[in-house]
Design an enzyme around this catalytic site. Sequence first.
Site, mmCIF file in Angstrom:
data_model
loop_
_atom_site.group_PDB
_atom_site.id
_atom_site.type_symbol
_atom_site.label_atom_id
_atom_site.label_comp_id
_atom_site.label_asym_id
_atom_site.label_seq_id
_atom_site.Cartn_x
_atom_site.Cartn_y
_atom_site.Cartn_z
ATOM 1 N N HIS A 72 0.842 -1.190 0.000
ATOM 2 C CA HIS A 72 0.000 0.000 0.000
ATOM 3 C C HIS A 72 0.878 1.241 0.000
ATOM 4 C CE1 HIS A 72 -4.145 -1.632 1.489
ATOM 5 N NE2 HIS A 72 -3.667 -2.305 0.473
ATOM 6 N N TYR A 200 -9.996 5.485 5.953
ATOM 7 C CA TYR A 200 -10.268 5.963 7.307
ATOM 8 C C TYR A 200 -11.344 7.034 7.190
ATOM 9 C CZ TYR A 200 -5.993 3.674 8.992
ATOM 10 O OH TYR A 200 -5.029 2.764 9.338
ATOM 11 N N PRO A 292 -5.930 0.938 17.979
ATOM 12 C CA PRO A 292 -5.662 0.320 16.678
ATOM 13 C C PRO A 292 -5.581 1.316 15.522
ATOM 14 C CG PRO A 292 -7.923 -0.078 17.353
ATOM 15 C CD PRO A 292 -7.250 0.551 18.516
ATOM 16 N N LYS A 296 -0.311 0.375 14.983
ATOM 17 C CA LYS A 296 1.033 0.445 15.543
ATOM 18 C C LYS A 296 1.356 -0.657 16.542
ATOM 19 C CE LYS A 296 2.311 3.770 13.093
ATOM 20 N NZ LYS A 296 3.165 3.383 11.969
ATOM 21 N N TYR A 384 3.129 6.882 9.665
ATOM 22 C CA TYR A 384 2.333 5.726 9.263
ATOM 23 C C TYR A 384 3.225 4.601 8.729
ATOM 24 C CZ TYR A 384 -1.931 3.321 7.860
ATOM 25 O OH TYR A 384 -2.958 2.406 7.762
#
Length: 389
Positions: A72, A200, A292, A296, A384
């Site tokens: 990704h 998200y 979550p 991480k 990220y």
Amino acid sequence: MRAQVAIIGGGPSGLLLSQLLDVHGIDSIVLERKTKDYVLGRIRAGVLEQGLVRLMEQAGVATRLHAEAYRHDGTLISYGNETFRLDFSAHTGSSVMVYGQTEVTRDLYAAREAAGGKIVFNVEDVVIHGADTDAAHVTYTLDDKDHRIDADFIAGCDGFHGVSRQSIPLDVRREYEKLYPFGWLGILSETPPVNHELIYASSKRGFALCSMRNENLSRYYIQCSLSDKPEDWTDAAFWAELKRRIPAEYADQLITGPSIEKSIAPLRSFVTEPMRWGRLFLCGDAAHIVPPTGAKGLNTAASDVHYLIEGLRQFYESNDSQGIDSYSHKALARVWKAERFSWWFSSLLHRYPDQSEFDLKMQQAEIDFLRTNQAAQRAMAENYVGLPY
């Protein structure tokens, strides 16, 4: 029995540590209170930072990961019906890999078994003795018989409810915790994901996440009340609520189906300090928990393993204790940055019960700033894909 390193916990962090120790000629024994099937049956996140991927490569267990994982290069963030893409590759030159934690664990079990690694399942009454002395050892029972492992060092990889953290005296450890006033209701379904990258979503009705395991297995979440129970939600009710929270263009494309797993996870931020006491080292959930949001948990456990492996290698190869002496400081420095990111990302996207109209406007402005500001996007992308070890 004797081992250079006794590892408590046969989840991914304990197995990865054991496998990497074996690569460097350091022997270990892993103690696990459940069965192998039970461990492999746990459903967890599956977004891997490049640091964890490199550790899997070093451990010699990355073949299937590279063959089956999904790379990704970015993610989608939505607020209401507004959507923008955050490009990880453009901002960092890196990416993440989507590969289920269960598969990571399966690969590590296979490698330990192939190497003849010692893993003891179904252990009970595990007790750590003499961690602050030169006679550290672990006792446990198995099939109603008492056993003992003498070890140079003990690695506590046994999670939040394990014995390892509790073995550090209260006058030595300090704990920091934030409990969030909501949970995540998640389902797993044998349906194609609604998008090839994660979504998200922040909406007036609460947070939602569209994720996946593979091209025919999807993982979806919605923010829910802590008083909810999985059985309160039918599949139809879940799908209807998810559609209300994601942008219309994706809601229209969503393919629904029966759930094959449904659960609710509370959200918590937790850190204990220090992560070392004498010959005992804490790794992963034994020392810290993150929400979550941003995935991480496993990745932060992997960074702990990295610092511990480097310290133990230095000790055994050069008789130099500098690496193990600095383990807690190095690990915690990165842990707190991961905690900050997970706390920030959670605050950005969720609805809190005490939010005022001003708070909601600030939240919307923060998302809009992220949408329009390249520096903000770069900072998020760097966190990220994973901060350097």
